[in-house]
Motif scaffolding. Structure first.
Motif, short mmCIF file in Angstrom:
data_model
loop_
_atom_site.label_atom_id
_atom_site.label_comp_id
_atom_site.label_asym_id
_atom_site.label_seq_id
_atom_site.Cartn_x
_atom_site.Cartn_y
_atom_site.Cartn_z
N SER A 198 -8.65 42.50 45.56
CA SER A 198 -9.65 43.55 45.66
C SER A 198 -10.08 43.73 47.10
N LEU A 199 -10.75 44.85 47.37
CA LEU A 199 -11.24 45.10 48.72
C LEU A 199 -12.20 44.01 49.14
N GLY A 200 -13.06 43.58 48.21
CA GLY A 200 -14.02 42.53 48.54
C GLY A 200 -13.33 41.24 48.92
N THR A 201 -12.25 40.91 48.20
CA THR A 201 -11.50 39.69 48.52
C THR A 201 -10.84 39.81 49.88
N ARG A 202 -10.29 41.00 50.20
CA ARG A 202 -9.65 41.19 51.50
C ARG A 202 -10.65 41.03 52.62
N LEU A 203 -11.83 41.61 52.44
CA LEU A 203 -12.85 41.51 53.48
C LEU A 203 -13.28 40.06 53.67
N ALA A 204 -13.41 39.34 52.56
CA ALA A 204 -13.80 37.94 52.66
C ALA A 204 -12.75 37.13 53.39
N ALA A 205 -11.47 37.44 53.10
CA ALA A 205 -10.37 36.72 53.77
C ALA A 205 -10.40 36.99 55.26
N GLN A 206 -10.69 38.23 55.64
CA GLN A 206 -10.74 38.57 57.06
C GLN A 206 -11.85 37.80 57.76
N GLN A 207 -13.00 37.60 57.07
CA GLN A 207 -14.14 36.95 57.68
C GLN A 207 -13.99 35.44 57.72
N GLU A 208 -13.35 34.84 56.72
CA GLU A 208 -13.35 33.40 56.56
C GLU A 208 -11.99 32.75 56.80
N GLY A 209 -10.93 33.51 56.87
CA GLY A 209 -9.62 32.91 57.02
C GLY A 209 -8.63 33.86 57.64
N ASN A 259 -4.69 48.40 58.89
CA ASN A 259 -5.76 48.51 57.90
C ASN A 259 -6.63 47.26 57.81
N GLY A 260 -6.24 46.19 58.49
CA GLY A 260 -6.97 44.95 58.36
C GLY A 260 -6.61 44.15 57.13
N ASP A 261 -5.56 44.57 56.41
CA ASP A 261 -5.10 43.80 55.26
C ASP A 261 -4.32 42.56 55.70
N ALA A 262 -3.88 42.54 56.94
CA ALA A 262 -3.23 41.37 57.53
C ALA A 262 -3.82 41.15 58.92
N ASP A 263 -3.91 39.89 59.31
CA ASP A 263 -4.40 39.53 60.64
C ASP A 263 -3.25 39.27 61.60
N ILE A 264 -2.17 38.71 61.05
CA ILE A 264 -1.03 38.28 61.85
C ILE A 264 0.23 38.63 61.08
N PRO A 323 -5.33 43.85 66.82
CA PRO A 323 -6.38 43.85 67.83
C PRO A 323 -7.72 43.57 67.15
N GLY A 324 -8.57 42.85 67.82
CA GLY A 324 -9.88 42.55 67.25
C GLY A 324 -9.96 41.26 66.47
N LEU A 325 -8.82 40.60 66.24
CA LEU A 325 -8.86 39.32 65.57
C LEU A 325 -9.65 38.34 66.42
N ASP A 326 -10.55 37.58 65.81
CA ASP A 326 -11.38 36.62 66.51
C ASP A 326 -10.55 35.76 67.46
N ALA A 327 -10.95 35.69 68.74
CA ALA A 327 -10.16 35.02 69.76
C ALA A 327 -10.00 33.54 69.47
N ASP A 328 -11.05 32.89 68.97
CA ASP A 328 -10.96 31.46 68.68
C ASP A 328 -10.01 31.20 67.53
N SER A 385 -6.51 31.65 68.74
CA SER A 385 -6.08 30.51 69.56
C SER A 385 -5.74 29.30 68.69
N ARG A 386 -6.53 29.06 67.64
CA ARG A 386 -6.25 27.93 66.75
C ARG A 386 -4.94 28.13 66.00
N PHE A 387 -4.65 29.38 65.63
CA PHE A 387 -3.39 29.67 64.97
C PHE A 387 -2.21 29.39 65.90
#
Length: 291
Positions: A20-31, A81-86, A234-239, A242-244
């Motif tokens: 769901s959209l909510g799950t995707r947003l949570a994944a972007q924020q927490e993982g 779309n922000g559905d993937a970070d990497i 672009p916009g993925l948290d820099a820290d 870097s950890r990835f």
């Protein structure tokens, strides 16, 4: 088992299924959410993803989720779309992602001791096809329309031979052109006689059975192509980014190298050099894929 070829791509379910959209947003924020392209059997790839994301989550300290996209274009769209970070992808789709959304290169893979590889045109030994000219009016399977080794670079060999003017005129030379959805799918179609030739990575024959490998040859090889690349939106948290990267670089250590088989099987990774992809940028502009 035979595969069914079509110009329409077949949707490949993600490792975690629909979210769901909510799950995707949570994944972007927490993982982290990782997009993988289907270079090989998607069922095998899903198992590989589960193994490597579990290890990465332990290394990075956040949940890591992976999924398989339909093709390269879908991976770029997922980043947009922000559905993937990497995403793990080839050099050409990286060029498009860089131009369209400002994607950032993180890592390049090293395969068989080299930072580059080639595209090849494969045919069956018993086909009677010896030259590119022999493929006039024949059917060919490529991996993906925005793949460098699975389309653009192999097709460039026909251009260099004066047989095809460019990607837009390829239909006039071949009987039919299919985009199979990945290296393995294109190679399998050729090996099983569903098409006369396949355009794929120089190592794509390793995705066939030993018996099939003995029954095929390659008749043309492209110029060197920079290795596949791992990119971030672009916009993925820099820290987090870097950890990835630090975690991925730990795959080069002897104790972790067995995990590389879950990431398309490279020898290891190096930090990406954007200038290494200038040749791909030039070819993409030459064929009208970039302005």
């Amino acid at each position: 088992m035979s595969i069914r070829l079509s110009r329409r791509k077949t949707l490949i379910l993600s490792a975690a299924g629909a979210v769901s959209l909510g799950t995707r947003l949570a994944a972007q924020q927490e993982g982290l959410r990782l997009a993988f392209i289907p270079q090989e059997n998607p069922e095998k790839l899903l198992g590989d993803i589960a193994a490597i994301t579990e290890w990465l989550a332990d290394q990075i300290g956040v949940p890591v989720e992976g999924f398989v996209t339909i093709d390269h274009a879908a991976a770029v769209e997922a980043l947009r779309n922000g559905d993937a970070d990497i995403s793990f992808m080839g050099a050409l789709p990286f060029m498009l992602a860089e131009a369209e959304i400002g994607a950032v290169p993180l890592l390049s893979d090293v395969y068989r001791g080299a930072p580059s590889y080639t595209g090849r045109i494969f045919v069956r030994r018993d086909s009677g096809i010896e030259t590119l000219a022999d493929l006039r009016g024949k059917d060919i399977a490529f991996a993906d329309p925005i793949s460098e080794s699975g389309f653009l670079y192999p097709l460039a060999e026909f251009v260099e031979a004066g047989l095809v003017a460019g990607p837009g005129e390829a239909d006039a030379f071949f009987g039919r052109i299919f985009f199979a959805g990945g290296y393995q799918q294109a190679m399998q179609a050729m090996a099983e006689g569903l098409v006369d030739a396949a355009g794929a990575s120089q190592y794509a024959d390793l995705l066939l059975t030993p018996q099939q490998q003995a029954e095929i040859i390659w008749i043309a090889e492209s110029e060197p192509i920079p290795s596949h690349v791992v990119i971030a939106r672009p916009g993925l948290d820099a820290d987090l980014r870097s950890r990835f990267v630090d975690a991925m670089m730990r795959l080069n250590e002897a104790s972790n190298r067995d995990l590389l088989r879950y990431l398309y099987g490279p020898d290891g990774y190096v930090r990406a050099d954007p200038a290494a992809y200038d040749g791909v940028r030039d070819m993409a502009r030459r064929y009208g894929l970039l302005e």
